[in-house]
Every structure is written in C-alpha cells, then in structure tokens.
Enzyme design. Structure first.
Site, PDB file in Angstrom:
ATOM      1  N   ASP A 116       0.440  -1.719   4.649  1.00  0.00           N
ATOM      2  CA  ASP A 116       0.013  -0.489   5.328  1.00  0.00           C
ATOM      3  C   ASP A 116      -1.306   0.012   4.730  1.00  0.00           C
ATOM      4  O   ASP A 116      -1.363   1.080   4.117  1.00  0.00           O
ATOM      5  CB  ASP A 116       1.133   0.553   5.148  1.00  0.00           C
ATOM      6  CG  ASP A 116       0.798   1.886   5.776  1.00  0.00           C
ATOM      7  OD1 ASP A 116      -0.017   1.918   6.722  1.00  0.00           O
ATOM      8  OD2 ASP A 116       1.346   2.903   5.313  1.00  0.00           O
ATOM      9  N   GLU A 151      -0.254   0.226  -5.636  1.00  0.00           N
ATOM     10  CA  GLU A 151      -1.131   1.360  -5.284  1.00  0.00           C
ATOM     11  C   GLU A 151      -2.342   1.341  -6.218  1.00  0.00           C
ATOM     12  O   GLU A 151      -2.188   1.350  -7.433  1.00  0.00           O
ATOM     13  CB  GLU A 151      -0.369   2.688  -5.406  1.00  0.00           C
ATOM     14  CG  GLU A 151      -1.194   3.925  -5.123  1.00  0.00           C
ATOM     15  CD  GLU A 151      -1.964   3.904  -3.801  1.00  0.00           C
ATOM     16  OE1 GLU A 151      -1.348   3.730  -2.749  1.00  0.00           O
ATOM     17  OE2 GLU A 151      -3.214   4.027  -3.836  1.00  0.00           O
ATOM     18  N   ASN A 199      -4.722  -4.305  -6.989  1.00  0.00           N
ATOM     19  CA  ASN A 199      -5.095  -4.646  -5.623  1.00  0.00           C
ATOM     20  C   ASN A 199      -4.062  -5.627  -5.063  1.00  0.00           C
ATOM     21  O   ASN A 199      -3.952  -6.760  -5.523  1.00  0.00           O
ATOM     22  CB  ASN A 199      -6.491  -5.283  -5.641  1.00  0.00           C
ATOM     23  CG  ASN A 199      -6.966  -5.614  -4.247  1.00  0.00           C
ATOM     24  OD1 ASN A 199      -6.178  -5.758  -3.303  1.00  0.00           O
ATOM     25  ND2 ASN A 199      -8.274  -5.722  -4.101  1.00  0.00           N
ATOM     26  N   HIS A 228       0.875  -1.179   0.000  1.00  0.00           N
ATOM     27  CA  HIS A 228       0.000   0.000   0.000  1.00  0.00           C
ATOM     28  C   HIS A 228       0.904   1.218   0.000  1.00  0.00           C
ATOM     29  O   HIS A 228       1.219   1.774   1.058  1.00  0.00           O
ATOM     30  CB  HIS A 228      -0.911  -0.013   1.227  1.00  0.00           C
ATOM     31  CG  HIS A 228      -1.852  -1.176   1.256  1.00  0.00           C
ATOM     32  ND1 HIS A 228      -1.453  -2.454   1.546  1.00  0.00           N
ATOM     33  CD2 HIS A 228      -3.182  -1.233   1.018  1.00  0.00           C
ATOM     34  CE1 HIS A 228      -2.505  -3.267   1.478  1.00  0.00           C
ATOM     35  NE2 HIS A 228      -3.557  -2.553   1.161  1.00  0.00           N
TER      36      HIS A 228
HETATM   37  C1  LIG Z   1      -1.755   4.484   4.481  1.00  0.00           C
HETATM   38  S1  LIG Z   1      -1.576   4.760   2.766  1.00  0.00           S
HETATM   39  C2  LIG Z   1       0.050   4.237   2.410  1.00  0.00           C
HETATM   40  C3  LIG Z   1       1.156   5.039   2.995  1.00  0.00           C
HETATM   41  C4  LIG Z   1       2.529   4.519   2.690  1.00  0.00           C
HETATM   42  N1  LIG Z   1       2.649   3.102   2.971  1.00  0.00           N
HETATM   43  C5  LIG Z   1       3.574   5.255   3.492  1.00  0.00           C
HETATM   44  O1  LIG Z   1       3.921   4.819   4.604  1.00  0.00           O
HETATM   45  O2  LIG Z   1       4.078   6.265   2.997  1.00  0.00           O
HETATM   46  C6  LIG Z   1      -2.511   3.434   2.087  1.00  0.00           C
HETATM   47  C7  LIG Z   1      -2.559   3.423   0.568  1.00  0.00           C
HETATM   48  O3  LIG Z   1      -3.051   2.150   0.134  1.00  0.00           O
HETATM   49  C8  LIG Z   1      -3.843   2.320  -1.034  1.00  0.00           C
HETATM   50  N2  LIG Z   1      -4.679   1.108  -1.128  1.00  0.00           N
HETATM   51  C9  LIG Z   1      -5.824   0.834  -0.463  1.00  0.00           C
HETATM   52  N3  LIG Z   1      -6.235  -0.435  -0.730  1.00  0.00           N
HETATM   53  C10 LIG Z   1      -5.312  -0.975  -1.557  1.00  0.00           C
HETATM   54  C11 LIG Z   1      -5.149  -2.265  -2.147  1.00  0.00           C
HETATM   55  N4  LIG Z   1      -6.041  -3.246  -1.918  1.00  0.00           N
HETATM   56  N5  LIG Z   1      -4.065  -2.493  -2.932  1.00  0.00           N
HETATM   57  C12 LIG Z   1      -3.150  -1.505  -3.167  1.00  0.00           C
HETATM   58  N6  LIG Z   1      -3.250  -0.255  -2.625  1.00  0.00           N
HETATM   59  C13 LIG Z   1      -4.299   0.002  -1.827  1.00  0.00           C
HETATM   60  C14 LIG Z   1      -4.575   3.611  -0.752  1.00  0.00           C
HETATM   61  O4  LIG Z   1      -5.018   4.189  -1.963  1.00  0.00           O
HETATM   62  C15 LIG Z   1      -3.514   4.445  -0.026  1.00  0.00           C
HETATM   63  O5  LIG Z   1      -2.809   5.255  -0.933  1.00  0.00           O
END
Ligand SMILES: C[S@@+](CC[C@H](N)C(=O)[O-])C[C@H]1O[C@@H](n2cnc3c(N)ncnc32)[C@H](O)[C@@H]1O
Length: 300
Positions: free
Chosen positions: A173, A124, A152, A42
């Site tokens: 995350d 992402e 995903n 994520h």
């Molecule tokens: C908390 S943020 C990530 C922050 C990043 N890990 C950091 O520490 O800088 C969570 C991200 O996950 C993305 N996201 C949500 N569900 C997801 C999925 N199933 N697969 C990939 N990305 C996803 C969201 O769009 C969001 O940008």
C-alpha cells in the site's frame, strides 16, 4: 519523499475499499489452522484518531467511513453485504460501539484477526510514522508475533519470502509519492511471485490521471495471467459534484483523489462475489453526482 502522512487520509474512501478487502481476505485465510505470515509493506502509523488535528484538517474520513457509518446507523447489520458488515464491525470494535473516533490502519486490522500461530511483519520508512508505529506496536504487547522493520520494503521484502509455513498475505500500500513507486511495485510483485507463487498479494493503487498509474493496474493483470495466478481487480470511484468540487466535506481539492483500486493475486475464491455485493451499497452512500462507479474484474 516523507511528506505523506496517512493520518490525513485515514478512513477515506480508499481506506474503505482497501480495508474491506483486507478484512475479507484475512477472515478467509484464517479459516485454515496453518500459521499465516502477514507482511504489510507500507504500514503507516498503525492507529489513527478521527477526531483530532490531521483527520479533522483533511476531512477525508467524513466522506468515507464516517459517512458510511452515519448512513447505515439504523440498518440491521444482518441485512448488509458480508464484506461491508465485517469491515464496519472491525472499525466499531476499536470504538466500543460508540462514535468512530479511532480508526485502525492495516497493521491493527491484521493484528485483530491474527491467531496465536500467525506472524505480522510491518515495514515503514517514514521517520515519524516509523517511531509512532514502533511505539504503538510496543503498546500491543504482542512480543515477537509483530515485528516493525524500519526499512525500504521494496528492497527488503524478498528476505521474508516464502514464509516458513508457506501461507501468507502481502499487503502493498505505497503512498506513490515517488513516480518510481509504480515500477517498483511491479518489479517487487514479480520477484515476490517467483519466491512465493502461492502467496496472496493485495496491492492498492490510485486511479488518477497519471499514465504510470493506469499502466501499473494493467501490468498487474498481465503479470498475474502470465504467472497463471487467479486475480481480482476492484475499483471504487466516489466521483465529485457537478461543478467539479470534491464530495468530501472539508477536504482539500488539490489533494483530492476520487478513485482507487485493489489488485489481489491468489485471492479468496469468494472475494469477487463479496465485492460485487458490497461495492454498490458502499457507493450508494459515498457517491458524488458525477463520475462515480465501481468495477470488479477477475481472471485466472
Ligand atoms: C498509504 S500509507 C500506509 C497506510 C496503511 N497501509 C494502512 O492501510 O493503514 C503508506 C506508507 O508507506 C510508507 N512508505 C513509503 N515508501 C515506503 C517504502 N519503500 N518502504 C516502506 N514504507 C514506505 C509511507 O511513509 C507511508 O507511511
């Protein structure tokens, strides 16, 4: 779905905990020459501005990394706990030693600690942040070493495990926008552990009044133990002021999260001790008057 943008939250207390763990873990894993694959399931946009719209609107960094930096400005770095010092030095390295205007998200922290033999895979799904991440990664000029996967990750992580060198870190995350994310994390970790039992997994979770969140933190401990894997679970609660308002200046109370945790499977053997040293110092500077605390448990 898709309402979460990490730019509003970059550098908050949850990022302090998560990114301190990430830096400490990657520094440890980087001590061996064998290639390492880092998967950020994520990823977010990758790199953030703390002096512009989104971060300024939420004010969350001012109760996190900016508060820490201000409080510790005159402190000799050599006297700080290693994990805290390394984390602050990491953020400083994106700011030429000046005020913290840029904040590295997990992809940028991972990239900063990569060696030529390592690979970084970034998932992402958000349309805007996915585009931003792709553009930011292109700007790195890292070629095939860094790959953005706009998919995903809960469905697609399995295709990357185990990595060719059998050494890797998976950072998970999620934004937990969907209630189903809690179960998805547990199912994904279970599957990933079967494919890659020696991998290091670092999972962030919010500590909030939601049964799914409590249950998930507990299940992660249970599944680590059942698979006979060592684990560390660390939580940081910054608490609030006596009248219940958040400690973070300018932040919107409705979106206020006061505590979060990290569960790490196959952690560096030094991690629990490092966090026990660093978290009390972090809390000294970030805590509100009520409900603040930290904990580090380990098992296996
Ligand atoms: C908390 S943020 C990530 C922050 C990043 N890990 C950091 O520490 O800088 C969570 C991200 O996950 C993305 N996201 C949500 N569900 C997801 C999925 N199933 N697969 C990939 N990305 C996803 C969201 O769009 C969001 O940008």
């Amino acid at each position: 779905m898709f309402s979460y943008r990490h730019a509003f939250h970059a550098g908050n207390h949850a990022d302090v905990l998560k990114h301190m763990v990430l830096v400490a873990t990657l520094k440890y894993l980087g001590q061996k020459d064998t290639a390492l694959t880092v998967v950020d399931t994520h990823a977010g946009a990758g790199l953030y501005r703390l002096d512009q719209d989104q971060a300024q609107t939420s004010g969350e960094a001012s109760g996190g990394v900016l508060k820490l930096r201000a409080a510790l400005a005159g402190t000799d770095p050599a006297t700080l706990p290693e994990a805290l010092r390394d984390y602050l030095e990491m953020v400083a390295s994106f700011n030429d030693g000046g005020p913290f205007k840029h904040y590295p998200g997990s992809p940028w922290i991972a990239h900063a600690l990569m060696r030529p033999q390592d690979k970084l895979k970034l998932f992402e799904v958000h349309p805007t942040d996915g585009r931003l991440l792709t553009r930011n990664v292109e700007g790195l000029g890292a070629g095939k070493q860094v790959e953005v996967l706009r998919k995903n990750s809960f469905d697609s992580l399995k295709a990357l495990l185990p990595p060719p060198s059998r050494r890797g870190l998976v950072l998970m995350d999620p934004s937990y926008e969907l209630k189903t994310d809690y179960e998805a994390v547990v199912a994904c970790v279970l599957d990933a552990l079967k494919r890659f039992p020696t991998g290091t997994f670092a999972i962030w979770y919010p500590v909030i009044a939601r049964p799914e969140a409590h249950a998930m933190a507990k299940k992660l401990k249970t599944l680590s133990t059942q698979h006979q894997r060592p684990w560390v679970q660390a939580e940081l609660a910054v608490g609030h002021t006596p009248d219940g308002t958040p400690v973070k200046t300018g932040a919107r109370p409705a979106t206020q999260m006061r505590a979060s945790g990290m569960h790490i499977i196959n952690p560096p053997f030094t991690l629990a001790a490092q966090l026990r040293e660093a978290l009390p110092v972090v809390l000294t500077h970030l805590k509100g008057k009520v409900g603040a605390g930290w904990m580090v448990e380990h098992g296996g």
